[in-house]
Scaffold this motif. Structure first.
Motif, PDB file in Angstrom:
ATOM      1  N   PRO A  56     120.225  63.866  11.424  1.00 39.57           N
ATOM      2  CA  PRO A  56     118.951  63.136  11.377  1.00 39.57           C
ATOM      3  C   PRO A  56     117.924  63.806  12.282  1.00 39.57           C
ATOM      4  CG  PRO A  56     120.509  61.994  12.775  1.00 39.57           C
ATOM      5  CD  PRO A  56     121.263  63.128  12.151  1.00 39.57           C
ATOM      6  N   LYS A  57     116.677  63.441  12.089  1.00 40.14           N
ATOM      7  CA  LYS A  57     115.595  63.976  12.915  1.00 40.14           C
ATOM      8  C   LYS A  57     115.019  62.848  13.767  1.00 40.14           C
ATOM      9  CE  LYS A  57     114.319  67.684   9.720  1.00 40.14           C
ATOM     10  NZ  LYS A  57     113.222  68.319   8.935  1.00 40.14           N
ATOM     11  N   SER A  58     114.815  63.125  15.042  1.00 44.66           N
ATOM     12  CA  SER A  58     114.310  62.116  15.970  1.00 44.66           C
ATOM     13  C   SER A  58     112.920  62.495  16.468  1.00 44.66           C
ATOM     14  CB  SER A  58     115.259  61.956  17.155  1.00 44.66           C
ATOM     15  OG  SER A  58     116.505  61.432  16.736  1.00 44.66           O
ATOM     16  N   TYR A  59     112.091  61.479  16.637  1.00 47.56           N
ATOM     17  CA  TYR A  59     110.719  61.679  17.111  1.00 47.56           C
ATOM     18  C   TYR A  59     110.440  60.668  18.223  1.00 47.56           C
ATOM     19  CZ  TYR A  59     110.595  63.913  12.514  1.00 47.56           C
ATOM     20  OH  TYR A  59     110.881  64.682  11.412  1.00 47.56           O
ATOM     21  N   THR A  60     109.804  61.128  19.276  1.00 41.35           N
ATOM     22  CA  THR A  60     109.485  60.266  20.412  1.00 41.35           C
ATOM     23  C   THR A  60     107.985  59.995  20.458  1.00 41.35           C
ATOM     24  OG1 THR A  60     111.339  61.174  21.662  1.00 41.35           O
ATOM     25  CG2 THR A  60     109.653  60.007  22.914  1.00 41.35           C
ATOM     26  N   PHE A  61     107.629  58.721  20.732  1.00 41.06           N
ATOM     27  CA  PHE A  61     106.225  58.316  20.767  1.00 41.06           C
ATOM     28  C   PHE A  61     105.934  57.585  22.078  1.00 41.06           C
ATOM     29  CE2 PHE A  61     107.722  58.508  16.397  1.00 41.06           C
ATOM     30  CZ  PHE A  61     106.758  59.286  15.781  1.00 41.06           C
ATOM     31  N   ASP A  62     104.708  57.113  22.217  1.00 43.72           N
ATOM     32  CA  ASP A  62     104.336  56.370  23.423  1.00 43.72           C
ATOM     33  C   ASP A  62     104.972  54.984  23.444  1.00 43.72           C
ATOM     34  OD1 ASP A  62     102.384  58.179  24.851  1.00 43.72           O
ATOM     35  OD2 ASP A  62     101.434  58.104  22.888  1.00 43.72           O
ATOM     36  N   ALA A  63     105.295  54.454  22.275  1.00 46.51           N
ATOM     37  CA  ALA A  63     106.020  53.187  22.156  1.00 46.51           C
ATOM     38  C   ALA A  63     106.489  53.058  20.720  1.00 46.51           C
ATOM     39  CB  ALA A  63     105.152  51.998  22.545  1.00 46.51           C
ATOM     40  N   THR A  64     107.604  52.363  20.512  1.00 45.96           N
ATOM     41  CA  THR A  64     108.109  52.135  19.166  1.00 45.96           C
ATOM     42  C   THR A  64     108.502  50.672  19.009  1.00 45.96           C
ATOM     43  OG1 THR A  64     110.339  52.782  19.855  1.00 45.96           O
ATOM     44  CG2 THR A  64     108.963  54.486  18.850  1.00 45.96           C
ATOM     45  N   PHE A  65     108.359  50.162  17.786  1.00 42.93           N
ATOM     46  CA  PHE A  65     108.697  48.773  17.482  1.00 42.93           C
ATOM     47  C   PHE A  65     109.491  48.733  16.187  1.00 42.93           C
ATOM     48  CE2 PHE A  65     105.048  48.563  20.234  1.00 42.93           C
ATOM     49  CZ  PHE A  65     105.320  47.498  21.074  1.00 42.93           C
ATOM     50  N   GLY A  66     110.611  48.037  16.218  1.00 41.40           N
ATOM     51  CA  GLY A  66     111.497  47.973  15.072  1.00 41.40           C
ATOM     52  C   GLY A  66     111.123  46.890  14.077  1.00 41.40           C
ATOM     53  N   PRO A  67     111.912  46.752  12.997  1.00 36.98           N
ATOM     54  CA  PRO A  67     111.618  45.790  11.932  1.00 36.98           C
ATOM     55  C   PRO A  67     111.571  44.339  12.402  1.00 36.98           C
ATOM     56  CG  PRO A  67     113.258  47.389  11.219  1.00 36.98           C
ATOM     57  CD  PRO A  67     113.088  47.593  12.680  1.00 36.98           C
ATOM     58  N   ASN A  68     112.268  44.005  13.475  1.00 34.38           N
ATOM     59  CA  ASN A  68     112.295  42.622  13.968  1.00 34.38           C
ATOM     60  C   ASN A  68     111.328  42.381  15.126  1.00 34.38           C
ATOM     61  OD1 ASN A  68     114.406  41.885  12.143  1.00 34.38           O
ATOM     62  ND2 ASN A  68     115.908  42.842  13.512  1.00 34.38           N
ATOM     63  N   SER A  69     110.443  43.313  15.367  1.00 34.46           N
ATOM     64  CA  SER A  69     109.508  43.173  16.491  1.00 34.46           C
ATOM     65  C   SER A  69     108.535  42.024  16.253  1.00 34.46           C
ATOM     66  CB  SER A  69     108.745  44.476  16.696  1.00 34.46           C
ATOM     67  OG  SER A  69     108.014  44.837  15.529  1.00 34.46           O
ATOM     68  N   LYS A  70     108.092  41.406  17.344  1.00 32.01           N
ATOM     69  CA  LYS A  70     107.184  40.268  17.279  1.00 32.01           C
ATOM     70  C   LYS A  70     105.746  40.720  17.474  1.00 32.01           C
ATOM     71  CE  LYS A  70     110.645  37.038  19.106  1.00 32.01           C
ATOM     72  NZ  LYS A  70     110.969  36.071  20.194  1.00 32.01           N
ATOM     73  N   GLN A  71     104.843  39.983  16.828  1.00 28.93           N
ATOM     74  CA  GLN A  71     103.419  40.320  16.909  1.00 28.93           C
ATOM     75  C   GLN A  71     102.923  40.296  18.355  1.00 28.93           C
ATOM     76  OE1 GLN A  71     102.298  41.707  14.206  1.00 28.93           O
ATOM     77  NE2 GLN A  71     101.202  40.186  12.975  1.00 28.93           N
ATOM     78  N   VAL A  72     103.322  39.300  19.113  1.00 30.40           N
ATOM     79  CA  VAL A  72     102.822  39.160  20.481  1.00 30.40           C
ATOM     80  C   VAL A  72     103.314  40.306  21.356  1.00 30.40           C
ATOM     81  CG1 VAL A  72     104.736  37.672  21.238  1.00 30.40           C
ATOM     82  CG2 VAL A  72     102.521  37.566  22.416  1.00 30.40           C
ATOM     83  N   ASP A  73     104.539  40.768  21.142  1.00 29.44           N
ATOM     84  CA  ASP A  73     105.064  41.883  21.924  1.00 29.44           C
ATOM     85  C   ASP A  73     104.303  43.167  21.617  1.00 29.44           C
ATOM     86  OD1 ASP A  73     106.957  40.232  23.094  1.00 29.44           O
ATOM     87  OD2 ASP A  73     108.494  40.695  21.598  1.00 29.44           O
ATOM     88  N   LEU A  74     104.008  43.366  20.339  1.00 25.84           N
ATOM     89  CA  LEU A  74     103.232  44.537  19.947  1.00 25.84           C
ATOM     90  C   LEU A  74     101.850  44.495  20.583  1.00 25.84           C
ATOM     91  CD1 LEU A  74     103.099  47.041  17.904  1.00 25.84           C
ATOM     92  CD2 LEU A  74     101.792  45.488  16.477  1.00 25.84           C
ATOM     93  N   TYR A  75     101.221  43.324  20.563  1.00 18.30           N
ATOM     94  CA  TYR A  75      99.882  43.200  21.141  1.00 18.30           C
ATOM     95  C   TYR A  75      99.901  43.467  22.642  1.00 18.30           C
ATOM     96  CZ  TYR A  75      95.370  41.493  22.565  1.00 18.30           C
ATOM     97  OH  TYR A  75      94.105  41.427  23.119  1.00 18.30           O
ATOM     98  N   ASN A  76     100.828  42.851  23.336  1.00 21.62           N
ATOM     99  CA  ASN A  76     100.873  42.995  24.796  1.00 21.62           C
ATOM    100  C   ASN A  76     101.139  44.437  25.214  1.00 21.62           C
ATOM    101  OD1 ASN A  76     100.355  40.285  25.312  1.00 21.62           O
ATOM    102  ND2 ASN A  76     102.527  39.728  25.297  1.00 21.62           N
TER     103      ASN A  76
END
Length: 250
Positions: A56-76
């Motif tokens: 597989p190929k992996s990529y690193t970002f400043d932040a990542t959010f998975g399929p079960n992530s919450k809207q408020v967590d993403l916003y904060n």
């Protein structure tokens, strides 16, 4: 992705959110091709059609959010620092990038009728006026909004009565690049701001795609300008201004 000019030295941050499979994708027997490591801010992509043993190929970002992530967590994590810096007089931009059906609208707008499902835009509106309400008596705020659309290389004011009129981009030494005759509306609360955006959305150009029956066919920029007048220790009024650009790409 977010672009911010703030005191922390931030420039551009790339944040990736991976949506869950849709009902149609599940019915068709598809499987998730990505794995999200939110702790290490990494997304790993597997090639379903690849050869046996293909890594597989992996990529690193400043932040990542998975399929079960919450809207408020993403916003904060992603948007809150930008809005707070706008209130301090800096400029910031937030936009979602991806093909139709990847969840841009849900991330940016969400479901306004359900608090925990509200996206970045309504949360930022509430955040701005919540912070203003907590400010001291020595500060006076003025909040203005504008809304423009770029479609087929033409610019329209989505808040104007005449939607057939096209605007021009100009440049002046004192203000830089700007859109001539773009209207600006003063607002007094998050609900009023949301109503204005809803009004502008009705004037946007849309068209059906294979993934979405009402997909936006235009780029739109909703700009919130926050001006703050504060009495300084020299007993003089000091004015600062920050702009928050919320961009919806086609």
């Amino acid at each position: 992705m977010s672009d911010i000019g703030g005191p922390g030295g931030d420039n551009v941050k790339v944040i990736v959110r991976c949506r869950p499979l849709s009902d149609m994708e599940i019915q068709q027997g598809h499987q998730m091709a990505v794995e999200v490591d939110e702790v290490n801010m990494r997304v790993t992509a597997n090639n379903p059609a690849g050869e046996v043993g293909e890594p597989p190929k992996s990529y690193t970002f400043d932040a990542t959010f998975g399929p079960n992530s919450k809207q408020v967590d993403l916003y904060n994590r992603s948007a809150r620092p930008i809005v707070e810096n706008v209130l301090e007089g800096y400029n910031g931009t937030i936009f979602a990038y991806g093909q139709t059906g990847t969840g841009k609208t849900y991330t940016m707008a969400g479901d306004r009728s359900v608090p925990e499902k509200r996206g970045i835009i309504p949360n930022s509106f509430a955040h701005i006026f919540d912070q203003i309400s907590k400010s001291g008596d020595d500060k006076t705020f003025l909040v203005r909004v504008s809304y423009l659309e770029i479609y087929n290389e033409e610019i329209r004011d989505l808040l104007a009565k005449d939607q057939s009129h096209h605007l021009e981009i100009k440049e002046r030494p004192d203000v830089g690049v700007y859109v001539k005759d773009l209207s600006s509306v003063t607002v007094g609360g998050a609900d009023e701001m949301d109503k204005i955006m809803t009004l502008g959305n009705k004037n946007r150009s849309v068209g059906a795609t294979n993934m979405n029956a009402e997909s936006s066919r235009s780029h739109a920029i909703f700009t919130v300008t926050v001006e703050c007048s504060q009495l300084g220790i020299d007993r003089q009024q000091h004015l600062r201004q920050g702009k928050l650009h919320l961009v919806d790409l086609a």
